[in-house]
Design a protein around this motif. Structure first.
Motif, PDB file in Angstrom:
ATOM      1  N   ARG A  70     117.610  59.388  -1.823  1.00  0.00           N
ATOM      2  CA  ARG A  70     116.462  58.764  -2.816  1.00  0.00           C
ATOM      3  C   ARG A  70     115.217  59.322  -2.634  1.00  0.00           C
ATOM      4  N   ALA A  71     115.231  60.925  -3.457  1.00  0.00           N
ATOM      5  CA  ALA A  71     113.654  61.558  -3.756  1.00  0.00           C
ATOM      6  C   ALA A  71     112.864  60.767  -4.453  1.00  0.00           C
ATOM      7  N   ILE A  72     111.875  60.812  -3.987  1.00  0.00           N
ATOM      8  CA  ILE A  72     110.714  59.420  -4.392  1.00  0.00           C
ATOM      9  C   ILE A  72     109.010  59.981  -4.844  1.00  0.00           C
ATOM     10  N   GLY A  73     109.523  60.548  -6.183  1.00  0.00           N
ATOM     11  CA  GLY A  73     107.859  60.706  -6.579  1.00  0.00           C
ATOM     12  C   GLY A  73     107.520  62.547  -6.471  1.00  0.00           C
ATOM     13  N   SER A  74     106.186  63.818  -6.682  1.00  0.00           N
ATOM     14  CA  SER A  74     107.018  65.014  -6.270  1.00  0.00           C
ATOM     15  C   SER A  74     107.189  65.321  -5.045  1.00  0.00           C
ATOM     16  N   ALA A  76     104.954  67.378  -3.781  1.00  0.00           N
ATOM     17  CA  ALA A  76     103.567  67.243  -3.296  1.00  0.00           C
ATOM     18  C   ALA A  76     103.017  65.740  -3.329  1.00  0.00           C
ATOM     19  N   LYS A  77     103.789  64.696  -3.497  1.00  0.00           N
ATOM     20  CA  LYS A  77     103.517  63.450  -3.096  1.00  0.00           C
ATOM     21  C   LYS A  77     104.180  62.918  -3.627  1.00  0.00           C
ATOM     22  N   GLY A  78     105.221  62.161  -1.839  1.00  0.00           N
ATOM     23  CA  GLY A  78     105.956  61.424  -2.271  1.00  0.00           C
ATOM     24  C   GLY A  78     106.634  61.272  -1.573  1.00  0.00           C
ATOM     25  N   CYS A  79     108.307  60.830  -1.155  1.00  0.00           N
ATOM     26  CA  CYS A  79     108.776  60.786   0.376  1.00  0.00           C
ATOM     27  C   CYS A  79     110.311  60.315   0.136  1.00  0.00           C
ATOM     28  N   LEU A  80     110.641  60.521   1.487  1.00  0.00           N
ATOM     29  CA  LEU A  80     112.181  60.603   1.135  1.00  0.00           C
ATOM     30  C   LEU A  80     113.242  59.265   1.704  1.00  0.00           C
ATOM     31  N   ALA A  81     113.906  58.683   1.055  1.00  0.00           N
ATOM     32  CA  ALA A  81     114.756  57.555   0.710  1.00  0.00           C
ATOM     33  C   ALA A  81     116.431  58.267   1.781  1.00  0.00           C
ATOM     34  N   GLY A 309      98.777  54.740  -0.033  1.00  0.00           N
ATOM     35  CA  GLY A 309      98.285  54.190  -1.639  1.00  0.00           C
ATOM     36  C   GLY A 309      98.572  55.664  -2.708  1.00  0.00           C
ATOM     37  N   ASP A 310      98.054  56.594  -2.488  1.00  0.00           N
ATOM     38  CA  ASP A 310      97.936  58.129  -2.939  1.00  0.00           C
ATOM     39  C   ASP A 310      99.810  58.436  -3.353  1.00  0.00           C
ATOM     40  N   LEU A 311     100.720  57.487  -2.398  1.00  0.00           N
ATOM     41  CA  LEU A 311     101.915  57.844  -2.725  1.00  0.00           C
ATOM     42  C   LEU A 311     102.197  57.119  -4.320  1.00  0.00           C
ATOM     43  N   CYS A 315     107.172  54.563  -1.953  1.00  0.00           N
ATOM     44  CA  CYS A 315     107.217  54.773   0.165  1.00  0.00           C
ATOM     45  C   CYS A 315     106.896  53.622   1.225  1.00  0.00           C
ATOM     46  N   MET A 316     105.778  52.915   0.752  1.00  0.00           N
ATOM     47  CA  MET A 316     105.496  51.882   1.901  1.00  0.00           C
ATOM     48  C   MET A 316     107.017  51.373   1.535  1.00  0.00           C
ATOM     49  N   THR A 317     108.241  51.241   1.373  1.00  0.00           N
ATOM     50  CA  THR A 317     109.442  50.165   2.076  1.00  0.00           C
ATOM     51  C   THR A 317     109.862  51.788   2.988  1.00  0.00           C
ATOM     52  N   VAL A 318     110.017  52.243   2.081  1.00  0.00           N
ATOM     53  CA  VAL A 318     110.376  53.732   2.682  1.00  0.00           C
ATOM     54  C   VAL A 318     110.535  54.060   4.212  1.00  0.00           C
ATOM     55  N   LEU A 319     108.537  53.424   4.345  1.00  0.00           N
ATOM     56  CA  LEU A 319     108.466  53.309   5.815  1.00  0.00           C
ATOM     57  C   LEU A 319     108.587  52.073   6.646  1.00  0.00           C
TER      58      LEU A 319
END
Ligand code: ZN
Length: 427
Positions: A70-74, A76-81, A309-311, A315-319
């Motif tokens: 899953r691509a999460i966010g935008s 320039a402000k997101g993360c990848l599961a 906190g900006d993401l 993204c916390m779960t992803v990390l």
């Protein structure tokens, strides 16, 4: 150990939040003794720390999050599961700079790259792709380089054709990409070929490609060489730094909640006012880069780095998921080896004008100043696509270091004197 480090990081974030909550107000204090000093005033203006920068956490992750892709966010402000890694050797591609560990992406990106590499070879005769940075195993901000590449849908492809042999790991670290530029404003006709135009046109032809970023001089060459079929040019946008590689950005996988697409590219081929604006910015950047900083000048203030906190919350779960989470020291730094690998350049430095040409440019610029109007800044914003909202123009030194990235806030540019220089980080 890893969990402990992450736990510490999260503790720091929470600590910062509660510290902010109990901070005494300084307003209304009247006694001279309590008048805040300049330093205190400055400190009060500073945003409260929000824990270690997210780039430290995501930059220190070595394995993907074992979750559904899953691509999460935008961008320039997101993360990848559920990121997967592109095999370092394919039938029509090779991955470069393996030590950076940035050949990760959403399955949509991997499918695309395989297809594009194969089509480019079979249909255009491009010998194969050299793949640069994609995303980190869990996406997110990076310790060096890009402001985007955060959700597994961006990839940099070198403009150097793939050699006809399998490169060794060492070669993939050491070989430099080739600059396409003769000078800061022009592609080198000995290096830039019609095949390069075909390659970028091919990339832009897929419906799942949202944008392609290239140096303004490359965009100019494409505008000149496109001929009558020009619709694809609207997706190809100028951006700083893309003179030895181009950047491909895919749209969000259809139906993905929380993945933020940018605006569709529109119908303008970008070869008119938008390109002219970019060339004005290029000229200004060239003059600024050569100007020594005035004595005592402070570097332009930097935007604070993104914190966790900006993401998006996920993204916390992803990390946190599975093993291979961030390995960071309690002081929030990443291992030196990781940092060194991430900081290595992939291509040669950008060319600059020699003193004579620079003097001629300055003379030309001062002649054209009065009354010359720039295209509205909105054009820049659309040229630049979403990017982080607003970053102040870098000081000359910052521009020279080809640091950070994003368009100026809309409405801030009107004349030559006030041409804003968007942040200059490669995307
Ligand atoms: Zn890129």
């Amino acid at each position: 150990m890893r969990k402990l480090a992450l736990g510490l990081a999260l503790l720091l974030i929470c600590g910062a939040v509660s510290a902010e909550q109990v901070k005494p107000a300084v307003k209304g204090v009247t006694t001279p003794a309590a008048t805040p000093s300049d330093t205190a005033k400055k400190a009060a203006r500073k945003p409260a720390p929000k824990g270690p920068p997210a780039k430290m956490l995501f930059g220190a992750v070595t394995a993907p999050a074992p979750l559904e892709a899953r691509a999460i966010g935008s961008y320039a402000k997101g993360c990848l599961a559920g990121g997967i890694s592109l095999p370092i050797n394919g039938p029509d591609w090779q991955v470069m700079r393996l030590s950076r560990n940035r050949n990760w992406g959403h399955p949509r990106l991997l499918d695309f790259l395989e297809r594009f590499a194969s089509d480019a070879r079979a249909l255009d005769g491009w010998p194969g792709l050299l793949i640069g940075d994609m995303a980190q195993p869990r996406g997110g901000p990076m310790i060096t380089g890009h402001s985007s590449h955060q959700i597994g849908l961006d990839a940099d492809v070198w403009l150097t054709p793939m050699p006809d042999r399998v490169l060794t790991r060492q070669e993939r670290e050491d070989i430099s990409a080739t600059s396409m530029l003769k000078d800061p404003f022009t592609v080198d006709p000995k290096i830039w070929t019609p095949l390069h135009t075909k390659l970028i046109k091919r990339a832009a032809s897929y419906p799942q490609v949202a944008r392609i970023f290239v140096h303004p001089a490359i965009k100019k060459a494409l505008c000149e060489q496109a001929g009558k079929d020009r619709a694809w040019l609207s997706k190809v946008r100028p951006w700083w730094g893309h003179y030895y590689h181009f950047h491909i950005r895919l749209t969000c996988p259809p139906g993905t909640e929380g993945c933020e697409n940018q605006k569709p590219a529109g119908a303008d081929d970008g070869c008119g006012a938008e390109l002219a604006t970019w060339f004005k910015m290029l000229r200004k950047a060239e003059i600024d880069a050569a100007r020594p900083a005035p004595p005592g000048a402070k570097p332009a203030p930097k935007k604070p780095p993104l914190s966790l906190g900006d993401l998006p919350r996920e993204c916390m779960t992803v990390l946190n998921s599975g093993g291979g989470g961030p390995v960071i020291a309690p002081d929030g730094t990443v291992p030196a080896a990781l940092k060194a690998a991430a900081g290595k350049d992939a291509g040669p430095p950008e060319p600059h004008l020699d003193p004579k040409a620079l003097a001629a440019l300055k003379a030309e610029m001062s002649k054209s100043k009065p009354g010359s109007k720039l295209a509205p800044a909105a054009a820049l914003t659309s040229a630049a696509d979403p990017g982080p909202a607003s970053v102040p123009a870098p000081a000359p030194q910052a521009a020279q270091a080809a640091s950070p990235a994003s368009p100026s806030p809309p409405g801030s540019a009107a004349t030559d004197q006030s041409v804003p220089l968007p942040d200059r980080k490669p995307r």
